[in-house]
Design a protein around this motif. Sequence first.
Motif, short mmCIF file in Angstrom:
data_model
loop_
_atom_site.label_atom_id
_atom_site.label_comp_id
_atom_site.label_asym_id
_atom_site.label_seq_id
_atom_site.Cartn_x
_atom_site.Cartn_y
_atom_site.Cartn_z
N GLU A 83 -2.43 18.56 -5.85
CA GLU A 83 -3.13 17.69 -5.74
C GLU A 83 -3.22 18.33 -4.02
N GLN A 84 -3.98 18.06 -3.97
CA GLN A 84 -4.33 18.36 -2.03
C GLN A 84 -4.81 17.43 -0.85
N VAL A 85 -5.28 16.77 -2.05
CA VAL A 85 -5.38 15.29 -0.96
C VAL A 85 -4.92 14.02 -1.43
N ALA A 86 -3.81 13.13 -0.64
CA ALA A 86 -3.39 12.08 -1.19
C ALA A 86 -4.04 10.79 -1.62
N ARG A 87 -3.92 9.49 -2.34
CA ARG A 87 -4.67 9.17 -1.98
C ARG A 87 -4.45 7.63 -0.93
N PRO A 88 -5.01 7.34 -0.16
CA PRO A 88 -5.03 6.59 0.47
C PRO A 88 -4.14 5.14 0.30
N GLY A 89 -2.84 4.99 1.92
CA GLY A 89 -1.55 3.99 0.31
C GLY A 89 -1.22 4.04 0.08
N GLU A 90 -1.25 5.36 -0.97
CA GLU A 90 -0.65 5.36 -2.65
C GLU A 90 0.78 5.55 -1.60
N ALA A 95 2.84 7.07 -6.23
CA ALA A 95 2.28 8.21 -6.72
C ALA A 95 2.94 8.68 -7.96
N LEU A 96 4.00 8.79 -8.72
CA LEU A 96 4.52 9.36 -9.07
C LEU A 96 4.73 8.34 -10.51
N GLU A 164 4.59 6.28 2.63
CA GLU A 164 3.20 6.68 1.92
C GLU A 164 3.11 8.15 1.70
N VAL A 165 2.12 8.11 1.01
CA VAL A 165 2.55 10.45 0.49
C VAL A 165 1.99 10.97 1.92
N ARG A 166 1.03 10.41 2.75
CA ARG A 166 -0.24 11.20 2.80
C ARG A 166 0.54 11.26 4.19
N THR A 167 2.41 10.81 4.69
CA THR A 167 3.12 11.17 5.91
C THR A 167 3.78 11.56 5.81
N LEU A 168 4.05 12.18 4.37
CA LEU A 168 5.17 13.26 4.61
C LEU A 168 5.10 14.70 4.89
N SER A 169 6.04 15.44 5.22
CA SER A 169 5.52 16.63 5.64
C SER A 169 4.88 17.88 4.05
N GLY A 170 4.77 18.76 4.27
CA GLY A 170 4.23 19.90 3.90
C GLY A 170 5.82 19.63 2.85
N GLY A 171 6.64 20.23 3.24
CA GLY A 171 7.60 20.88 2.55
C GLY A 171 8.22 19.48 1.10
N GLN A 172 8.22 19.07 2.16
CA GLN A 172 7.84 17.21 1.15
C GLN A 172 7.48 16.63 0.22
N GLU A 173 6.47 17.05 0.19
CA GLU A 173 5.03 17.23 -0.31
C GLU A 173 5.18 17.84 -1.67
N ALA A 174 5.71 19.13 -1.13
CA ALA A 174 6.38 20.43 -2.82
C ALA A 174 7.13 19.17 -3.54
N LYS A 175 8.30 18.87 -2.47
CA LYS A 175 9.51 18.71 -3.61
C LYS A 175 9.08 17.07 -4.39
N VAL A 176 8.08 16.33 -3.89
CA VAL A 176 7.57 15.55 -4.67
C VAL A 176 6.66 15.46 -5.85
N ALA A 177 6.12 17.19 -5.85
CA ALA A 177 4.69 17.32 -7.24
C ALA A 177 5.84 18.20 -7.77
N LEU A 178 7.07 18.47 -7.35
CA LEU A 178 8.00 18.93 -8.77
C LEU A 178 9.07 17.81 -9.17
#
Length: 571
Positions: A83-90, A95-96, A164-178
């Motif tokens: 995902e490229q854009v996190a959903r607002p407020g999620e 998200a998982l 909120e997913v939108r507050t995560l760093s890029g590295g954290q977002e990658a780990k959430v995707a994993l």
Amino acid sequence: MPSPSSPSLATLVVRDVSHERGGHPVLERVSFSLGPETCLGVVGPNGVGKSTLLQIAAGLLTPTSGLVRVDPPIATVGYLAQEQVARPGESVRHALYRRTGVAAAEAELADAAAGLGAPSAAADDRYATALARYESLSAGDFDARLGAALVDLGLSDPALAEREVRTLSGGQEAKVALAALVLSRFDLTLLDEPTNDLDFDGLARLEDLVATRRGGLAIVSHDRAFLAAAVTDVLEIDEHRHTGRLYGGGWSGYQAERAAARDHAAEAYATYESQRSELRQRAQRERQWATTGVSKEKRQPRDNDKAQRDFRINKTEKLASRARRTERALDALDVVEKPWEGWDLRFTIEQAPRSGAVVVRLEDAVVERGSFTLGPISLEIGWADRLALVGPNGSGKSTLVGAVVGRFDLAAGARWQGPSVVVGELGQDRRILGGTGSVVEALMGVTGLPLSEARSLLAKFGLGAAAATRTASSLSPGERTRAELAAFAATGVNFLVLDEPTNHLDLPAIEQLESALAQYEGTLLLVSHDRRLLESVELTRQIDLTAVATTGAGGENGAVTRLFRHRRGGR
């Protein structure tokens, strides 16, 4: 042993699927199947329809024509997009829930349960199906598994699941995707660009997950090392015909068979062209001889012997008959189409005159970005140095790049840039071509090219008239990367800074980037987790930021400060 109808032995069949978008074909009669032991790599240039195909296979899109069948019907098919854009407020938790199919399974089960009020065989069947899917996704113990999965992936903060997913760093977002892949229990799994933004540890975990996962998988990826380690078969989407071709034997088998097929097609076309040319020349020669001979004999007979004259006329008419036979042979020749070459990126990086001996120097530099601090670090980069920064997500690679190019102010220490240094930076956010104007206008502004040359340059990078007139923000990540590489091809630089340049690029473009970097003779600073790219590019140094002192969110607390100075033996 599971029964033949067990979802763990599920099969997905996609047969003769075609799809159109805006009246234009995207896919034409594409077929493949996923069995329990299949790991299918789906490859092809950017924009060719790979993600569309996976979404059709997952039931998220309806094809224009064709068949998608899952056997048994109760089996679950999951599509996990990068995902490229996190959903607002999620939040991370929700998200998982959504990405693993648990949220949809819970909603379907609750709705089916509400319909049990009135006795009905259809309602009972619906509830039984919904319950089976809920159980197959292990939805009941999802929360327990969620905490364990996040801790295992290095996200040990218990409050992170509610952030909120939108507050995560890029590295954290990658780990959430994993984590979405770790937590999902689909019988058939479709992964769209799962390697993007993963560090070496994340890539190793992904490879282990794919190797040990039950059920069939289809994966869209441009990471060659990952594809070589993971896939059993390859489906290549042809950008010209929009068709798909299956190759067996894993990644190496695909490369060998594809190369052999291309060689065979080229040889077949060369043979056809040679035969056609020879027949054309022969027919023309025979026709010319026949025509010239008859006319000459009638105008200027060599003697008054009528029999000899008739003999010679008859001979020329036979030549005409031979010419007609040759022309029929030419018409009967089986046509072999010229192999379509498509977009072929051939570019070099325009170089400015060389800079001084020292390009950039950092002395005890400290960078603060919110709660994250990097440093102190001392680093010297000299002329023609070819330096790679590696390390896990959150170790500060992009932060250090920002300090090196002067984009971030230093909280402490000093930065010095040498004379005549011309920096060309490709950042992760692909910010070079900004603004609200069109892509071609942005390129003209950056490069100073006139309109016709800017359009031609974009076309060379696979961005035609339609893409050139769109805004840069409307381009796909792969298209945006191509556009910014086009700017490098026209703008003179002598200090090239590339932060994850292969993210979203297709395989042909990655290979051509490697070729361009091999020819580039200036100074290079490269950040990448692409293992093949790091192997192919000639480097003078590689710096691992794992042990560099970092504090705060996204970084590893540490007490080690590394000192990196440039000691060259020449290149």
